[in-house]
Design a protein around this motif. Structure first.
Motif, PDB file in Angstrom:
ATOM      1  N   SER A  91     -75.271  -9.440 -14.106  1.00  0.00           N
ATOM      2  CA  SER A  91     -75.571  -8.300 -15.080  1.00  0.00           C
ATOM      3  C   SER A  91     -76.943  -7.650 -14.612  1.00  0.00           C
ATOM      4  N   GLU A  92     -77.726  -8.686 -14.012  1.00  0.00           N
ATOM      5  CA  GLU A  92     -79.173  -8.222 -13.461  1.00  0.00           C
ATOM      6  C   GLU A  92     -78.693  -7.127 -12.324  1.00  0.00           C
ATOM      7  N   VAL A  93     -77.911  -7.591 -11.544  1.00  0.00           N
ATOM      8  CA  VAL A  93     -77.417  -6.875 -10.165  1.00  0.00           C
ATOM      9  C   VAL A  93     -76.660  -5.491 -10.715  1.00  0.00           C
ATOM     10  N   ASN A  94     -75.915  -5.442 -11.564  1.00  0.00           N
ATOM     11  CA  ASN A  94     -75.222  -4.415 -12.183  1.00  0.00           C
ATOM     12  C   ASN A  94     -76.201  -3.274 -12.779  1.00  0.00           C
ATOM     13  N   GLU A  95     -76.907  -3.846 -13.573  1.00  0.00           N
ATOM     14  CA  GLU A  95     -78.077  -3.073 -14.166  1.00  0.00           C
ATOM     15  C   GLU A  95     -78.909  -2.459 -13.075  1.00  0.00           C
ATOM     16  N   SER A  96     -79.315  -2.981 -12.049  1.00  0.00           N
ATOM     17  CA  SER A  96     -79.892  -2.111 -10.864  1.00  0.00           C
ATOM     18  C   SER A  96     -79.242  -1.033 -10.320  1.00  0.00           C
ATOM     19  N   LEU A  97     -77.848  -1.544 -10.046  1.00  0.00           N
ATOM     20  CA  LEU A  97     -77.000  -0.353  -9.690  1.00  0.00           C
ATOM     21  C   LEU A  97     -76.535   0.610 -10.410  1.00  0.00           C
ATOM     22  N   LEU A  98     -76.564   0.355 -11.573  1.00  0.00           N
ATOM     23  CA  LEU A  98     -76.084   1.232 -12.524  1.00  0.00           C
ATOM     24  C   LEU A  98     -77.538   2.190 -12.927  1.00  0.00           C
ATOM     25  N   LYS A  99     -78.498   1.901 -12.678  1.00  0.00           N
ATOM     26  CA  LYS A  99     -79.812   2.698 -13.099  1.00  0.00           C
ATOM     27  C   LYS A  99     -79.783   3.689 -11.789  1.00  0.00           C
ATOM     28  N   LYS A 100     -79.496   3.080 -10.443  1.00  0.00           N
ATOM     29  CA  LYS A 100     -79.552   4.037  -9.357  1.00  0.00           C
ATOM     30  C   LYS A 100     -78.530   5.144  -9.565  1.00  0.00           C
ATOM     31  N   LEU A 101     -77.255   4.501  -9.795  1.00  0.00           N
ATOM     32  CA  LEU A 101     -76.185   5.272  -9.777  1.00  0.00           C
ATOM     33  C   LEU A 101     -76.432   6.730 -11.022  1.00  0.00           C
ATOM     34  N   ASN A 102     -77.247   6.145 -12.002  1.00  0.00           N
ATOM     35  CA  ASN A 102     -77.433   7.165 -12.964  1.00  0.00           C
ATOM     36  C   ASN A 102     -78.569   8.237 -12.449  1.00  0.00           C
ATOM     37  N   GLU A 103     -79.265   7.701 -11.669  1.00  0.00           N
ATOM     38  CA  GLU A 103     -80.088   8.773 -11.028  1.00  0.00           C
ATOM     39  C   GLU A 103     -79.434   9.759 -10.164  1.00  0.00           C
ATOM     40  N   VAL A 104     -78.500   9.163  -9.324  1.00  0.00           N
ATOM     41  CA  VAL A 104     -77.621   9.904  -8.417  1.00  0.00           C
ATOM     42  C   VAL A 104     -76.721  11.027  -9.075  1.00  0.00           C
TER      43      VAL A 104
END
Length: 117
Positions: A91-104
């Protein structure tokens, strides 16, 4: 035509793609040709379609490829959530990825809106 190397939207989506590949490094081998492959294709599709659109002659053509990139970003979001629920990524890795994805996703949406004006 746009110089993709100068487009923040393209550079950030490349960074996201690299982060996704790194996050999948520990995914089970039996998922290599399943969900992992699908996630990688979605991640690569985002900067690839931005690049293809940037190389087109008109803003409506560019907008079309931004739409495809935007759709791929939602595919990626869905696949990352599924991967977390299956405990393939933390969940920690995914949270970071989803945050970056949201910005994109925000950048693609705004960029598309701006070139359509």
């Amino acid at each position: 035509m746009h110089n993709i190397k100068k487009l923040k939207i393209w550079n950030d989506s490349i960074d996201l793609c690299v982060d996704v590949y790194q996050a999948l490094a520990n995914m089970p081998n039996d998922e290599k040709y399943g969900l992992s492959s699908q996630i990688k294709r979605s991640a690569v599709s985002i900067p690839s379609n931005i690049a293809e659109g940037a190389g087109r002659d008109t803003n409506p053509q560019f907008s079309h490829f931004l739409n495809i990139a935007y759709g791929s970003s939602y595919e990626l979001q869905t696949q990352l959530i599924i991967s977390e629920r299956l405990n393939f990524i933390s969940s920690e890795v995914n949270e970071s990825l989803l945050k970056k994805l949201n910005e994109v996703q925000k950048m693609v949406y705004v960029f598309k809106d701006n070139i359509n004006k």
